[in-house]
Design a protein around this motif. Structure first.
Motif, PDB file in Angstrom:
ATOM      1  N   PRO A 147      43.819  38.741  38.189  1.00  0.00           N
ATOM      2  CA  PRO A 147      43.727  40.034  38.864  1.00  0.00           C
ATOM      3  C   PRO A 147      45.049  40.776  38.786  1.00  0.00           C
ATOM      4  CG  PRO A 147      43.123  38.218  40.327  1.00  0.00           C
ATOM      5  CD  PRO A 147      43.600  37.608  39.070  1.00  0.00           C
ATOM      6  N   ALA A 151      44.783  44.415  43.048  1.00  0.00           N
ATOM      7  CA  ALA A 151      43.378  44.668  42.725  1.00  0.00           C
ATOM      8  C   ALA A 151      42.521  44.060  43.828  1.00  0.00           C
ATOM      9  CB  ALA A 151      43.031  44.028  41.391  1.00  0.00           C
ATOM     10  N   PRO A 152      41.555  44.822  44.319  1.00  0.00           N
ATOM     11  CA  PRO A 152      40.762  44.311  45.448  1.00  0.00           C
ATOM     12  C   PRO A 152      39.669  43.353  45.001  1.00  0.00           C
ATOM     13  CG  PRO A 152      40.103  46.548  44.916  1.00  0.00           C
ATOM     14  CD  PRO A 152      41.187  46.193  43.964  1.00  0.00           C
ATOM     15  N   VAL A 153      40.057  42.225  44.488  1.00  0.00           N
ATOM     16  CA  VAL A 153      39.083  41.226  44.055  1.00  0.00           C
ATOM     17  C   VAL A 153      39.434  39.883  44.673  1.00  0.00           C
ATOM     18  CG1 VAL A 153      38.495  42.331  41.878  1.00  0.00           C
ATOM     19  CG2 VAL A 153      40.452  40.795  41.981  1.00  0.00           C
ATOM     20  N   VAL A 154      38.411  39.069  44.865  1.00  0.00           N
ATOM     21  CA  VAL A 154      38.671  37.819  45.579  1.00  0.00           C
ATOM     22  C   VAL A 154      39.040  36.665  44.650  1.00  0.00           C
ATOM     23  CG1 VAL A 154      37.233  38.369  47.549  1.00  0.00           C
ATOM     24  CG2 VAL A 154      36.202  37.264  45.573  1.00  0.00           C
ATOM     25  N   TRP A 155      38.687  36.781  43.374  1.00  0.00           N
ATOM     26  CA  TRP A 155      38.899  35.634  42.504  1.00  0.00           C
ATOM     27  C   TRP A 155      40.373  35.443  42.170  1.00  0.00           C
ATOM     28  CZ3 TRP A 155      34.556  33.490  43.188  1.00  0.00           C
ATOM     29  CH2 TRP A 155      33.384  34.247  43.268  1.00  0.00           C
TER      30      TRP A 155
END
Lengths: 242, 406, 403
Positions: A147, A151-155
């Motif tokens: 990411p 970045a608004p991602v959970v992984w």
């Protein structure tokens, strides 16, 4: 001397990074085209229960998509619309359009391993991740997506195995922040449609829970046809439900 | 020796009366305090058990941790048939709970929607008595929804209003329907009132394909204190590894802990009272003995051993304590018993605090002979300990010294 | 004359050392225990109220109407920062802060949980309620992309310092937006609501995220000493909903009331028993010396002086008991205040009710003053009956009497 090596190295790596970006972009295009129509059947298997659903999906770019359920008969006619990350659902039985609130967006979708959010946020692998080639084996390139900062991602990381002959992935593995595997996607049966390649068999499995997976088979697919803009309006929910 | 002790207690009236009165007061205080504490805890527990949680609940393993349709009880009737054979069970009911989206125009909220058997809930829970407006469900109330008052106000719903429901049925398909608000309730628990709603199972099961399925089976006992025994009986009867049967002690762990904490504080306060009273009894004993130094000197010099003296003191305190206890025990036991049946009612508490979770203004006592017995034992022990110092004091005198003591 | 009486009273006290010591010990032990218990209970209640105020609504909080029911961004105070400035200039207001709150979903790769994001100005919060003191782990830093999270929420999502989370919520246009945040600090406020479901970010960053502007907020919280302020505010801002702390947290008021009643009952019972103790000793001590008093009266000592002497005796016992009780009590209180009482084995329950697992007591001067007054009163009343006995004395008879 060493400076020259450094320059070459930098050049080489940036080239590689450029290549990784390219691959990801092509992969993404394959999933999307300018617009795409699909009819797919989905099977959810969990603890011995099994359920099959069929649906038609119309999408344009990354922001607009429209989904209509056609099987089982009981659910046929239920439609979903997502526009700019907002989502609505129409249920013919009660003749109501219901806005799905944010808190429901990350719920599991119809008992599958896919969340509403997955459906809506398809775009994010291009925008939110930095790709890097970590392995090549023949035409198959393994790319790691990390990411981007903020970045608004959970992984924590996604590893994709992409066949550069078709620019389709055969396996995506999703990791959490600590680097532990959370779930994976398997893709098979790549089909060529016009200028695009698309795997017609998908399988999502959670790494922790055995006896549980979701399968999708793409039965029909059309790229870059004229999908009427009318599909991407709230009135479509009701109109195309029939 | 006993006779002498008896005479002494009659002779030193002041000391005897004070000691007896103090023993009386402290025992009374002790017994009533414990009884009230246990009683209010029981009622707290019963009240919250009454709201919704059962004394015992049976789940499919995994439902409590993971939840969802994979962990439903598939054949509720098979279980309830077995339960009906257990005498100690007063009532039981299979509930089907699901989470779904309720929406009214632009207002929507995620809610726990439960299918219940209205006639059984009347016995099992206080849902009906928590009614605020409208009416409670009955067996054929169709698409009537009984909704938490906070939830209703969040969705801008009034009695008679319609609300759309979308959720997942028990086999994974979509379930959607329009419900009509027939009643709203307020239990006092904000979380519950702002997220829960109920329908009659007869109707809800059709919608959710949930006939004979259950999220869990809730059980009410005739006597709450039997929970552990009945639970092991249930486990034995069910004999199914895929099911788990849990008592309120597990279901409401944090409440049980909170009561333990409350008990600790109760005991701390109580120990303060007992210490103070103990001191006073000791002081009176001491004053009494120090005025009798001469007498003890004489007793010693005519051949009484230290042991005899101790026995004498022991008998004296024994007589006094017993005397007080004989009077106080039946009296306080009666008070406990009386208030356990007719709880003290503090008018207004419920009205004042109804919005904040206190449903009842009754403070019942707990009548438990076993508790009273151990309370009495504690008082006896304290009284006996109180003669130790005076005894040591008296022994510090040699007989001759004692006789000359002024 | 009084010096002599004082001296005699003092000497008499040591006539029956054991007895006097017993009474003193009794007073000291029961008083110190009582002080300890009062300090502990008050500490518990006060601590909770104070922390709830500091981390939450302050003494008074202002919201847009409807906000508290709907909890939606739509119901925000549009000109919040100018209202805040106006309020800060009112006399008696110590501090005011703006807060922005949005409910949504907080997720990690494995789990997601309902949560609300609270935008705040860390510096302002430190002035408002020393927010930095709630830090349990990590550091108090809220720069771009930083977040501080409530302890229980961190536990639910298994988060540590440095963990990354994604918060999704509806922005001002109704679109769902997500933001990635790095956990910098974990706080325990004992404010259940915050500990269970709050994630704190800088209010400026939250404005950018939601599309609100710097002027706006969902809550204005005020710390002030002036109890009448709320009435003024209600008149001044009729368009807003204005609530006092106790209106927002009625359970706190209930707890306060219960503690007060309980402490008063304890105090009353303990002091009555202490009275009985002093009374017994004084009574016997007077009876013991009844001959002595007879002689004193017959040699011309006036009853008044005897009364004073006995009063002094009782007072000496009372005061020495009080002093030792005060010292002992102060030690216990100091210990409870500084080290606290550890109830970690019940932490689940305690935290559920918003208490800390280690309870710290409080010390109030009033503990010592009221106890002092009560003990003096007890000493005084304890001699009334013995004195009556002396007053009725017939000197001749007494001297003759053997006992």
């Amino acid at each position: 001397m060493s400076k020259i090596i450094l320059v070459i190295f930098i050049f080489a790596t940036s080239l590689m990074a450029g290549e990784a970006h390219d691959i990801i972009r092509k992969l993404d295009e394959n999933f999307r085209g300018k617009n795409i129509y699909m009819q797919l059947s989905m099977k959810v298997v969990s603890m011995g229960h099994e359920r099959v659903m069929k649906m038609q999906s119309y999408s344009q770019g990354t922001k607009k998509s429209f989904v209509k359920i056609i099987y089982p008969p009981k659910d046929a006619g239920i439609t979903f619309l997502s526009l700019n990350r907002e989502m609505w659902q129409y249920v013919p039985k009660i003749e109501r359009i219901i806005k799905i609130p944010p808190s429901m967006m990350l719920q599991k979708w119809m008992g599958s391993d896919i969340t509403n959010d997955d459906m809506v946020k398809q775009s994010s692998i291009v925008e939110d991740y930095e790709p890097e080639i970590i392995k090549r084996e023949g035409s198959v390139v393994t790319i790691s997506l990390t990411p981007k900062e903020n970045a608004p991602v959970v992984w924590g990381k996604i590893i994709l195995n992409i066949d550069t002959a078709t620019y389709t992935s055969n396996k995506d593995i999703f990791y959490d922040e600590e680097g532990k595997e959370v779930r994976y996607f398997i893709y098979k049966n790549v089909k060529k449609v016009g200028n695009y390649f698309i795997p017609t068999y998908w399988r999502v499995e959670s790494s922790d829970v055995a006896e549980r997976y979701t399968e999708m088979v793409i039965e029909e697919v059309e790229y870059d046809t004229k999908i009427s803009e009318e599909y991407f309006t709230k009135s479509a929910l009701k109109r195309f439900s029939k | 020796m006993f006779k002498l002790a008896l005479k002494n207690t009659l002779f030193y009236k002041g000391r005897s009366i004070t000691t007896a009165i103090l023993t009386f007061v402290s025992t009374m205080l002790f017994i009533l305090f414990i009884s009230m504490q246990d009683g209010s805890h029981n009622s707290m527990l019963e009240n919250s058990l009454k709201i919704y949680t059962g004394a015992i609940e049976i789940y499919a393993k995994g439902y409590r941790d993971i939840g969802g349709n994979d962990y439903l009880i598939e054949d509720a009737k098979a279980i309830t048939d077995k339960l009906s054979k257990i005498d100690a069970i007063e009532a039981y009911s299979a509930r089907y709970e699901t989470y779904g989206l309720l929406s009214n125009k632009e207002y929507s909220a995620a809610s726990m929607v439960a299918g219940v058997e209205p006639s059984k809930e009347r016995v099992l829970s206080s849902l009906e008595s928590a009614l605020r407006e409208g009416k409670f469900l009955d067996e054929d109330s169709k698409n009537c929804i009984y909704m938490g008052a906070e939830l209703a106000s969040k969705l801008k719903l009034r009695i008679g209003g319609e609300v759309a429901f979308v959720g997942g049925a028990s086999e994974g398909s979509f379930a959607a329907d329009i419900f009509r608000v027939c009643g709203t309730f307020k239990t006092g628990s904000f979380e519950f009132d702002s997220s829960a709603s109920f329908l009659a199972r007869s109707y809800f099961d059709e919608l959710m394909y949930a006939k004979n399925k259950a999220s869990y089976i809730t059980i009410k006992l005739k006597n709450l204190s039997d929970a552990d025994a009945v639970n092991s009986q249930i486990v034995k009867i069910l004999d199914d590894e895929k099911l788990e049967s849990l008592t309120w002690k597990t279901l409401m762990k944090s409440m049980v802990e909170a009561m333990e904490v409350d008990n600790i504080f109760g005991y701390i306060s109580l120990s303060l009272f007992l210490v103070v009273i103990f001191f006073v009894i000791m002081i009176y004993g001491f004053i009494n003995i120090s005025s009798r130094i001469k007498e003890f000197g004489v007793l010693r010099s005519i051949g009484l051993s230290k042991r005899n003296i101790f026995l004498l003191l022991f008998y004296e305190i024994f007589i006094l304590s017993t005397l007080a206890l004989i009077v106080v025990t039946p009296l306080s036991a009666y008070i406990c018993y009386y208030y356990s049946i007719n709880p003290i009612v503090i008018e207004g508490i419920a009205d004042m605090y109804k919005d904040y979770g206190i449903v009842s203004d009754e403070i019942p006592f707990d009548f438990n002979p076993f508790t009273i017995v151990w309370n009495i034992v504690v008082i006896y022990i304290l009284n006996f300990i109180s003669i130790l110092y005076p005894y040591i004091y008296i022994n510090s005198f040699k007989p001759i010294e004692a006789i000359r003591h002024v | 004359m009084y010096r002599l009486i004082l001296k005699m009273a003092y000497k008499n006290m040591f006539l029956r050392v054991h007895r006097t010591l017993l009474v003193i010990t009794m007073i000291a032990v029961s008083m110190s225990m009582m002080l300890g218990i009062q300090g502990l209970y008050d500490g518990m209640a006060e601590n909770m109220i104070e922390k709830n105020k500091r981390s939450g609504s302050g003494d008074i909080a202002l919201f847009a109407k409807e906000y508290r029911v709907q909890k939606e961004l739509k119901y925000r105070v549009k000109n919040a920062s100018s209202i805040k400035e106006e309020i800060e200039n009112i006399k008696g207001v110590e501090a005011a802060v703006l807060r922005l709150k949005a409910e949504g979903l907080l997720s990690t790769a494995r789990k997601s949980s309902f949560a609300f994001m609270q935008g705040m100005d860390l510096e302002g919060e430190n002035r408002f309620g020393r927010f930095e003191e709630f830090l349990k782990e990590g550091e108090m830093r809220l720069e771009k992309g930083d977040a501080i999270i409530g302890l229980e929420l961190a536990k639910t999502l298994k988060l540590q310092i440095g963990s990354k989370v994604v918060f999704s919520t509806q922005d001002i246009r109704g679109e769902i937006n997500s933001i990635a945040l790095k956990i910098r600090g974990i706080v325990q406020t004992t404010n259940i609501e915050l500990d269970n479901s709050a994630i704190f970010v800088d209010i400026g960053e939250m404005h950018r995220f939601l599309g609100t502007n710097e002027e706006e907020a969902t809550q204005i919280a005020i710390i002030c000493k002036d109890e009448k302020l709320i009435e003024k505010l209600v008149i001044k801002y009729p368009e807003l909903e204005i609530k006092s702390f106790l209106e927002l947290k009625p359970t706190m008021k209930m707890m306060q009331d219960v503690m007060l009643i309980f402490n008063s009952i304890t105090f009353f019972i303990v002091m009555s028993v202490v009275f009985v103790g002093i009374f017994g000793v004084m009574y016997v001590s007077v009876l013991d010396r009844i001959r002595e008093f007879g002689i004193m009266i017959s040699v011309g000592m006036r009853y008044k002086y005897i009364r004073v002497q006995i009063f002094f005796e009782a007072l000496f016992v009372g005061i020495i008991g009080y002093l030792s009780g005060a010292v002992l009590g102060a030690i216990i209180l100091l210990y409870i205040k500084n080290h606290g009482v550890d109830l970690s084995s019940f932490s689940d329950a305690l935290e559920m009710w918003g208490y800390e697992a280690v309870i710290h007591g409080t010390i109030k001067i009033s503990y010592f003053t009221t106890t002092f007054a009560a003990i003096i009163a007890a000493s005084f009343f304890s001699i009334l009956i013995p004195l009556r006995k002396i007053k009725k004395l017939n000197p001749i008879e007494v001297i003759k009497a053997d006992k």
